[in-house]
Write a protein that holds these residues in place. Sequence first.
Motif, PDB file in Angstrom:
ATOM      1  N   ARG A   1       4.640  -2.922   9.500  1.00 13.68           N
ATOM      2  CA  ARG A   1       4.176  -1.561   9.182  1.00 13.68           C
ATOM      3  C   ARG A   1       5.005  -0.959   8.046  1.00 13.68           C
ATOM      4  O   ARG A   1       4.478  -0.307   7.157  1.00 13.68           O
ATOM      5  CB  ARG A   1       4.251  -0.674  10.421  1.00 13.68           C
ATOM      6  CG  ARG A   1       3.172  -0.952  11.439  1.00 13.68           C
ATOM      7  CD  ARG A   1       3.208   0.067  12.568  1.00 13.68           C
ATOM      8  NE  ARG A   1       2.181  -0.224  13.520  1.00 13.68           N
ATOM      9  CZ  ARG A   1       2.399  -0.674  14.752  1.00 13.68           C
ATOM     10  NH1 ARG A   1       3.622  -0.872  15.182  1.00 13.68           N
ATOM     11  NH2 ARG A   1       1.399  -0.926  15.565  1.00 13.68           N
ATOM     12  N   GLN A   2       6.309  -1.192   8.091  1.00  9.45           N
ATOM     13  CA  GLN A   2       7.179  -0.661   7.045  1.00  9.45           C
ATOM     14  C   GLN A   2       6.875  -1.305   5.688  1.00  9.45           C
ATOM     15  O   GLN A   2       6.866  -0.632   4.665  1.00  9.45           O
ATOM     16  CB  GLN A   2       8.653  -0.878   7.423  1.00  9.45           C
ATOM     17  CG  GLN A   2       9.615  -0.120   6.553  1.00  9.45           C
ATOM     18  CD  GLN A   2       9.377   1.383   6.594  1.00  9.45           C
ATOM     19  OE1 GLN A   2       9.151   1.986   7.627  1.00  9.45           O
ATOM     20  NE2 GLN A   2       9.417   2.007   5.421  1.00  9.45           N
ATOM     21  N   GLN A   3       6.597  -2.603   5.693  1.00  9.62           N
ATOM     22  CA  GLN A   3       6.253  -3.302   4.455  1.00  9.62           C
ATOM     23  C   GLN A   3       4.980  -2.720   3.838  1.00  9.62           C
ATOM     24  O   GLN A   3       4.895  -2.535   2.630  1.00  9.62           O
ATOM     25  CB  GLN A   3       6.063  -4.799   4.724  1.00  9.62           C
ATOM     26  CG  GLN A   3       5.727  -5.588   3.479  1.00  9.62           C
ATOM     27  CD  GLN A   3       5.448  -7.048   3.782  1.00  9.62           C
ATOM     28  OE1 GLN A   3       5.499  -7.489   4.927  1.00  9.62           O
ATOM     29  NE2 GLN A   3       5.140  -7.804   2.754  1.00  9.62           N
ATOM     30  N   MET A   4       4.009  -2.401   4.688  1.00 13.82           N
ATOM     31  CA  MET A   4       2.771  -1.805   4.181  1.00 13.82           C
ATOM     32  C   MET A   4       3.018  -0.429   3.581  1.00 13.82           C
ATOM     33  O   MET A   4       2.438  -0.064   2.573  1.00 13.82           O
ATOM     34  CB  MET A   4       1.720  -1.737   5.278  1.00 13.82           C
ATOM     35  CG  MET A   4       1.133  -3.093   5.590  1.00 13.82           C
ATOM     36  SD  MET A   4      -0.347  -3.021   6.591  1.00 13.82           S
ATOM     37  CE  MET A   4       0.108  -1.985   7.924  1.00 13.82           C
ATOM     38  N   LYS A   5       3.888   0.367   4.218  1.00  9.57           N
ATOM     39  CA  LYS A   5       4.198   1.694   3.689  1.00  9.57           C
ATOM     40  C   LYS A   5       4.876   1.599   2.323  1.00  9.57           C
ATOM     41  O   LYS A   5       4.679   2.451   1.471  1.00  9.57           O
ATOM     42  CB  LYS A   5       5.100   2.452   4.661  1.00  9.57           C
ATOM     43  CG  LYS A   5       4.399   2.949   5.892  1.00  9.57           C
ATOM     44  CD  LYS A   5       5.360   3.677   6.793  1.00  9.57           C
ATOM     45  CE  LYS A   5       4.681   4.091   8.077  1.00  9.57           C
ATOM     46  NZ  LYS A   5       5.615   4.734   9.009  1.00  9.57           N
ATOM     47  N   ASN A   6       5.670   0.550   2.129  1.00  9.39           N
ATOM     48  CA  ASN A   6       6.416   0.398   0.885  1.00  9.39           C
ATOM     49  C   ASN A   6       5.595  -0.211  -0.251  1.00  9.39           C
ATOM     50  O   ASN A   6       6.051  -0.235  -1.384  1.00  9.39           O
ATOM     51  CB  ASN A   6       7.665  -0.461   1.116  1.00  9.39           C
ATOM     52  CG  ASN A   6       8.663   0.234   2.031  1.00  9.39           C
ATOM     53  OD1 ASN A   6       8.657   1.453   2.141  1.00  9.39           O
ATOM     54  ND2 ASN A   6       9.496  -0.535   2.688  1.00  9.39           N
ATOM     55  N   SER A   7       4.425  -0.733   0.030  1.00  7.15           N
ATOM     56  CA  SER A   7       3.598  -1.366  -0.993  1.00  7.15           C
ATOM     57  C   SER A   7       2.199  -0.747  -0.995  1.00  7.15           C
ATOM     58  O   SER A   7       1.306  -1.209  -0.281  1.00  7.15           O
ATOM     59  CB  SER A   7       3.505  -2.870  -0.742  1.00  7.15           C
ATOM     60  OG  SER A   7       2.629  -3.461  -1.669  1.00  7.15           O
ATOM     61  N   PRO A   8       1.977   0.302  -1.802  1.00  6.70           N
ATOM     62  CA  PRO A   8       0.669   0.979  -1.807  1.00  6.70           C
ATOM     63  C   PRO A   8      -0.492   0.045  -2.158  1.00  6.70           C
ATOM     64  O   PRO A   8      -1.577   0.173  -1.592  1.00  6.70           O
ATOM     65  CB  PRO A   8       0.831   2.064  -2.864  1.00  6.70           C
ATOM     66  CG  PRO A   8       2.295   2.261  -3.018  1.00  6.70           C
ATOM     67  CD  PRO A   8       2.936   0.950  -2.677  1.00  6.70           C
ATOM     68  N   ARG A   9      -0.268  -0.898  -3.081  1.00  3.13           N
ATOM     69  CA  ARG A   9      -1.347  -1.812  -3.477  1.00  3.13           C
ATOM     70  C   ARG A   9      -1.746  -2.723  -2.312  1.00  3.13           C
ATOM     71  O   ARG A   9      -2.931  -2.911  -2.039  1.00  3.13           O
ATOM     72  CB  ARG A   9      -0.875  -2.642  -4.663  1.00  3.13           C
ATOM     73  CG  ARG A   9      -1.949  -3.466  -5.287  1.00  3.13           C
ATOM     74  CD  ARG A   9      -1.433  -4.098  -6.547  1.00  3.13           C
ATOM     75  NE  ARG A   9      -2.412  -5.030  -7.063  1.00  3.13           N
ATOM     76  CZ  ARG A   9      -2.215  -5.827  -8.068  1.00  3.13           C
ATOM     77  NH1 ARG A   9      -1.069  -5.815  -8.697  1.00  3.13           N
ATOM     78  NH2 ARG A   9      -3.156  -6.638  -8.459  1.00  3.13           N
ATOM     79  N   PHE A  10      -0.756  -3.272  -1.631  1.00  2.63           N
ATOM     80  CA  PHE A  10      -1.004  -4.109  -0.456  1.00  2.63           C
ATOM     81  C   PHE A  10      -1.707  -3.303   0.639  1.00  2.63           C
ATOM     82  O   PHE A  10      -2.651  -3.766   1.269  1.00  2.63           O
ATOM     83  CB  PHE A  10       0.323  -4.686   0.042  1.00  2.63           C
ATOM     84  CG  PHE A  10       0.197  -5.583   1.239  1.00  2.63           C
ATOM     85  CD1 PHE A  10      -0.612  -6.709   1.212  1.00  2.63           C
ATOM     86  CD2 PHE A  10       0.902  -5.296   2.397  1.00  2.63           C
ATOM     87  CE1 PHE A  10      -0.714  -7.535   2.318  1.00  2.63           C
ATOM     88  CE2 PHE A  10       0.802  -6.124   3.509  1.00  2.63           C
ATOM     89  CZ  PHE A  10      -0.003  -7.242   3.471  1.00  2.63           C
ATOM     90  N   LYS A  11      -1.271  -2.054   0.821  1.00  2.00           N
ATOM     91  CA  LYS A  11      -1.881  -1.201   1.851  1.00  2.00           C
ATOM     92  C   LYS A  11      -3.345  -0.908   1.515  1.00  2.00           C
ATOM     93  O   LYS A  11      -4.195  -0.907   2.393  1.00  2.00           O
ATOM     94  CB  LYS A  11      -1.107   0.102   2.012  1.00  2.00           C
ATOM     95  CG  LYS A  11      -1.679   0.935   3.166  1.00  2.00           C
ATOM     96  CD  LYS A  11      -0.906   2.165   3.422  1.00  2.00           C
ATOM     97  CE  LYS A  11      -1.443   2.940   4.595  1.00  2.00           C
ATOM     98  NZ  LYS A  11      -2.851   3.226   4.575  1.00  2.00           N
ATOM     99  N   ARG A  12      -3.656  -0.649   0.229  1.00  5.75           N
ATOM    100  CA  ARG A  12      -5.048  -0.396  -0.163  1.00  5.75           C
ATOM    101  C   ARG A  12      -5.932  -1.600   0.132  1.00  5.75           C
ATOM    102  O   ARG A  12      -7.055  -1.465   0.619  1.00  5.75           O
ATOM    103  CB  ARG A  12      -5.127  -0.030  -1.649  1.00  5.75           C
ATOM    104  CG  ARG A  12      -4.888   1.430  -1.930  1.00  5.75           C
ATOM    105  CD  ARG A  12      -5.308   1.834  -3.336  1.00  5.75           C
ATOM    106  NE  ARG A  12      -4.684   1.042  -4.380  1.00  5.75           N
ATOM    107  CZ  ARG A  12      -3.493   1.286  -4.910  1.00  5.75           C
ATOM    108  NH1 ARG A  12      -2.792   2.317  -4.490  1.00  5.75           N
ATOM    109  NH2 ARG A  12      -3.000   0.513  -5.861  1.00  5.75           N
ATOM    110  N   LEU A  13      -5.420  -2.806  -0.170  1.00  2.00           N
ATOM    111  CA  LEU A  13      -6.174  -4.023   0.114  1.00  2.00           C
ATOM    112  C   LEU A  13      -6.403  -4.177   1.615  1.00  2.00           C
ATOM    113  O   LEU A  13      -7.530  -4.417   2.064  1.00  2.00           O
ATOM    114  CB  LEU A  13      -5.454  -5.261  -0.443  1.00  2.00           C
ATOM    115  CG  LEU A  13      -6.080  -6.610  -0.061  1.00  2.00           C
ATOM    116  CD1 LEU A  13      -7.485  -6.734  -0.644  1.00  2.00           C
ATOM    117  CD2 LEU A  13      -5.191  -7.757  -0.513  1.00  2.00           C
ATOM    118  N   LEU A  14      -5.336  -4.025   2.388  1.00  2.68           N
ATOM    119  CA  LEU A  14      -5.475  -4.131   3.841  1.00  2.68           C
ATOM    120  C   LEU A  14      -6.395  -3.047   4.393  1.00  2.68           C
ATOM    121  O   LEU A  14      -7.203  -3.307   5.292  1.00  2.68           O
ATOM    122  CB  LEU A  14      -4.112  -4.036   4.515  1.00  2.68           C
ATOM    123  CG  LEU A  14      -3.337  -5.329   4.608  1.00  2.68           C
ATOM    124  CD1 LEU A  14      -2.016  -5.101   5.314  1.00  2.68           C
ATOM    125  CD2 LEU A  14      -4.119  -6.420   5.299  1.00  2.68           C
TER     126      LEU A  14
END
Length: 196
Positions: free
Chosen positions: A7-20
């Motif tokens: 969850r923390q990794q997703m918060k730190n990477s907006p591009r990865f979070k948008r894809l997910l």
Amino acid sequence: MNKEGFRQQMKNSPRFKRLLDYLIMNQRDARPRWYIRLLAPLYQHRGRGSKIYWSVRMDTPPYRKFSLGRHSVVESYTCVNNAVGDVVIGDYTRIGIHNTIIGPVTIGSHVNLAQGITVTALNHNFEDKNKRIDEQGVSTKPVVIGDDVWIGANAVILPGVTIGKHAVVAAGAVVTTDVPENTVVGGVPAKVIKKL
């Protein structure tokens, strides 16, 4: 990697979070895609003896926390949404029929929510008159409901509210400010009716 680290990794990477977010959430329906909902028991925490009725709409993507305590119940036709903030429900708590809970919300133990209640930490931004409201995004302010609270039917609990331990919210109340411990509140907007 554990769930919190992910969850923390997703918060730190907006591009990865948008894809997910695209892969997980149906953008039109604003709820997890069908294949994600099938996996929900793997990433939701449900305490021993707890129950979520089959008709409950669980809009709980895996990048936010959903936790239901021991011997707690979420009744039929309720909607639980943690897409913008965690939803944590304590032990021996009953979420009544046809409630709506939109995180971030923390509900304590031995809490009883009657029917038709809305508990929301989400609000739509609307201050910029040069933009449509649906272009301005949303904001959240956490809601906290303490232990041993009773909330009557059709009450509305708005963003940023904290309800103290052993408080009672009367049916139909609209709660816009914090509720002290050991009080009964009611009305629109809710005000203290008496101390317990």
